[in-house]
Design an enzyme around this catalytic site. Sequence first.
Site, short mmCIF file in Angstrom:
data_model
loop_
_atom_site.label_atom_id
_atom_site.label_comp_id
_atom_site.label_asym_id
_atom_site.label_seq_id
_atom_site.Cartn_x
_atom_site.Cartn_y
_atom_site.Cartn_z
N CYS A 95 -6.44 -5.28 -7.92
CA CYS A 95 -6.29 -4.86 -6.52
C CYS A 95 -5.90 -6.03 -5.62
O CYS A 95 -5.39 -5.81 -4.52
CB CYS A 95 -7.54 -4.16 -6.02
SG CYS A 95 -9.08 -5.05 -6.26
N HIS A 96 -6.08 -7.26 -6.12
CA HIS A 96 -5.64 -8.42 -5.33
C HIS A 96 -4.11 -8.46 -5.20
O HIS A 96 -3.59 -9.15 -4.34
CB HIS A 96 -6.16 -9.73 -5.96
CG HIS A 96 -5.70 -9.96 -7.35
ND1 HIS A 96 -6.35 -9.41 -8.45
CD2 HIS A 96 -4.67 -10.69 -7.85
CE1 HIS A 96 -5.73 -9.79 -9.55
NE2 HIS A 96 -4.70 -10.57 -9.22
N TYR A 144 0.84 -1.20 0.00
CA TYR A 144 0.00 0.00 0.00
C TYR A 144 0.88 1.26 0.00
O TYR A 144 0.62 2.20 -0.77
CB TYR A 144 -0.92 0.01 1.23
CG TYR A 144 -1.95 -1.09 1.23
CD1 TYR A 144 -3.18 -0.93 0.57
CD2 TYR A 144 -1.72 -2.29 1.88
CE1 TYR A 144 -4.13 -1.93 0.58
CE2 TYR A 144 -2.66 -3.31 1.88
CZ TYR A 144 -3.88 -3.13 1.23
OH TYR A 144 -4.81 -4.13 1.22
N GLU A 163 -1.61 -16.67 -9.85
CA GLU A 163 -0.49 -15.94 -10.41
C GLU A 163 0.85 -16.40 -9.87
O GLU A 163 1.89 -15.83 -10.21
CB GLU A 163 -0.68 -14.44 -10.16
CG GLU A 163 -1.89 -13.89 -10.89
CD GLU A 163 -2.01 -12.37 -10.80
OE1 GLU A 163 -1.01 -11.70 -10.44
OE2 GLU A 163 -3.09 -11.84 -11.10
N ASN A 214 -12.43 0.03 -5.95
CA ASN A 214 -12.10 -0.40 -7.30
C ASN A 214 -13.34 -0.96 -8.01
O ASN A 214 -13.84 -2.02 -7.64
CB ASN A 214 -11.00 -1.46 -7.26
CG ASN A 214 -10.56 -1.92 -8.63
OD1 ASN A 214 -11.02 -1.44 -9.66
ND2 ASN A 214 -9.66 -2.89 -8.65
#
Length: 177
Positions: free
Chosen positions: A142-143, A111, A169, A134
Amino acid sequence: MSTVAWTVTGTPIGPLLLAATAEGVVNVVFHADERTARRAVARLADRFGSEPVEASEAPLLAEAVRELRGYFAGTLRAFDVALDWSLSAGFNRRVLHELATGVPYGTVVGYQDLADRVGEPGAARAVGAAMGSNPLPVLVPCHRVVGSDGGIGGFGGGLETKRALLALEGVLPQPLF
């Protein structure tokens, strides 16, 4: 007034509602069961001044669905579908745009680092608020935003969904159950 088309598509993280204007995909909503979809469509009607139309064959929606299928299959690492940023503004839009363009697949950002990237040192909490607002989750990832303490942070789609996306991912191990 702007025409909005929408559809719901199944994904490994549950149904997603996708909505698009002529400009691009404008909204993605997690856990889009019938009730959630109905509420999301009503919010879009209020925002855009006309009743959204269910239209899974709309070109932008069809492209978004194809790209999401590729993403969840592990064959797509970057989304190319056009985005309509009209549901975010100011600081939130700047942060979300930086996230979309500057935090690639398979990486995470803190952040505070994201606040620094948009020239707002000390705005880590405001970055958290931007993530919560979002309108385009998954497409605007945003993950991929995590706590500086190594914690996973929060997530509007639920922590189980965030973990699943990060595991997809390769950032986290696949959940055991």
